[in-house]
Design an enzyme around this catalytic site. Structure first.
Site, PDB file in Angstrom:
ATOM      1  N   HIS A  95     -22.003  36.098  85.661  1.00  0.00           N
ATOM      2  CA  HIS A  95     -21.713  34.782  86.241  1.00  0.00           C
ATOM      3  C   HIS A  95     -21.295  33.828  85.114  1.00  0.00           C
ATOM      4  O   HIS A  95     -21.837  33.882  84.010  1.00  0.00           O
ATOM      5  CB  HIS A  95     -22.952  34.259  86.975  1.00  0.00           C
ATOM      6  CG  HIS A  95     -22.645  33.079  87.836  1.00  0.00           C
ATOM      7  ND1 HIS A  95     -22.465  31.830  87.310  1.00  0.00           N
ATOM      8  CD2 HIS A  95     -22.447  32.973  89.173  1.00  0.00           C
ATOM      9  CE1 HIS A  95     -22.171  30.993  88.302  1.00  0.00           C
ATOM     10  NE2 HIS A  95     -22.150  31.664  89.442  1.00  0.00           N
ATOM     11  N   GLU A 144     -14.672  34.124  90.409  1.00  0.00           N
ATOM     12  CA  GLU A 144     -15.340  32.825  90.498  1.00  0.00           C
ATOM     13  C   GLU A 144     -14.745  31.873  89.463  1.00  0.00           C
ATOM     14  O   GLU A 144     -15.231  31.786  88.331  1.00  0.00           O
ATOM     15  CB  GLU A 144     -16.835  32.999  90.227  1.00  0.00           C
ATOM     16  CG  GLU A 144     -17.532  33.870  91.238  1.00  0.00           C
ATOM     17  CD  GLU A 144     -18.901  33.297  91.593  1.00  0.00           C
ATOM     18  OE1 GLU A 144     -19.264  33.366  92.755  1.00  0.00           O
ATOM     19  OE2 GLU A 144     -19.567  32.754  90.701  1.00  0.00           O
TER      20      GLU A 144
HETATM   21  P1  PGA Z   1     -21.128  27.223  94.582  1.00  0.00           P
HETATM   22  O1  PGA Z   1     -21.556  28.345  93.537  1.00  0.00           O
HETATM   23  O2  PGA Z   1     -20.942  27.902  95.910  1.00  0.00           O
HETATM   24  O3  PGA Z   1     -22.278  26.260  94.601  1.00  0.00           O
HETATM   25  O4  PGA Z   1     -19.861  26.629  94.108  1.00  0.00           O
HETATM   26  C1  PGA Z   1     -21.010  29.625  93.578  1.00  0.00           C
HETATM   27  C2  PGA Z   1     -21.484  30.409  92.388  1.00  0.00           C
HETATM   28  O5  PGA Z   1     -21.541  29.854  91.293  1.00  0.00           O
HETATM   29  O6  PGA Z   1     -21.847  31.588  92.501  1.00  0.00           O
END
Ligand code: PGA
Length: 218
Positions: A95, A144
């Site tokens: 992440h 992401e």
């Molecule tokens: P968010 O986070 O949906 O709050 O933007 C997603 C993530 O970081 O996995």
């Protein structure tokens, strides 16, 4: 079949988790279970509670948000994959918050993913874009983009799909999108055949919003 992966990040304690579970367990899942898999990823100490309460709901699986780079041994405070066997089926790896706050780089993250795979825990491998490397034989890649995380500004469908093509994913690899996915916009992503699921963070903290996202699985 679509995947919804709820990343609670560093949120909730035992009483808040019980509240979440009590609300969530009141919903009707009968129309959802054949079309989606929910992977719920709480902080480590809350995993046993969530697992126990959700046991028996076959479309729900448990994941964690990180794993130690080290194997079991003298590494005080670490949570190695060995400790997680029997507790989780999935682990989020790479992440951007781990890359940013804990300086985790591609080599380090690829080792973590391999170690998890050797213990039959499926890594959900996050990339920020096309410049992050992807381990071989990975089954889940989550795109992401940093600008979309927690900002309320998700990426465009065109960009999400073009990144998928540029990543040249391994055969049969599932492609997940995360970044400001909410109950208001999840259907845009989930209705695309090129996108196998979504990874909501903030929205997964609210059981009703998470349930609405599950309802958007076609
Ligand atoms: P968010 O986070 O949906 O709050 O933007 C997603 C993530 O970081 O996995």
């Amino acid at each position: 079949m679509k995947y919804v992966i709820g990343n609670w990040k560093a949120n909730k304690n035992i009483s808040e988790t019980n509240l979440w579970l009590n609300t969530f367990l009141n919903f009707d899942f009968s129309h959802i279970q054949n079309r989606s898999t929910l992977i719920i990823c709480p902080p480590f100490p809350l995993i046993p509670l969530v697992k126990e309460k959700l046991t028996g709901i076959s479309f729900i699986k448990i994941g964690c948000q990180n794993v130690s780079f080290y194997n079991q041994g003298a590494y005080t405070g670490e949570v190695p994959a060995h400790t997680l066997v029997g507790l989780v089926d999935y682990a989020i790896v790479g992440h951007s918050e781990r890359r940013q706050h804990f300086n985790e780089n591609d080599d380090y993250l690829i080792s973590k993913a391999k170690h998890l795979q050797s213990l039959n825990i499926e890594p959900i491998y996050c990339v920020r874009g096309v410049d992050d490397s992807i381990p071989e034989s990975i089954k889940f890649v989550a795109y992401e983009p940093v600008f979309a995380i927690g900002t309320g500004e998700s990426d465009t469908l065109d960009n999400i799909i073009s990144i998928k093509h540029k990543l040249k994913l391994p055969d049969k690899c599932l492609y997940i999108y995360g970044g400001s996915v909410t109950d208001q916009n999840a259907f845009h992503f989930l209705e695309q055949h090129e996108i196998d699921g979504v990874l909501p963070g903030g929205a997964s903290l609210d059981p009703k919003k998470l349930y609405e996202i599950l309802n958007d699985c076609p």
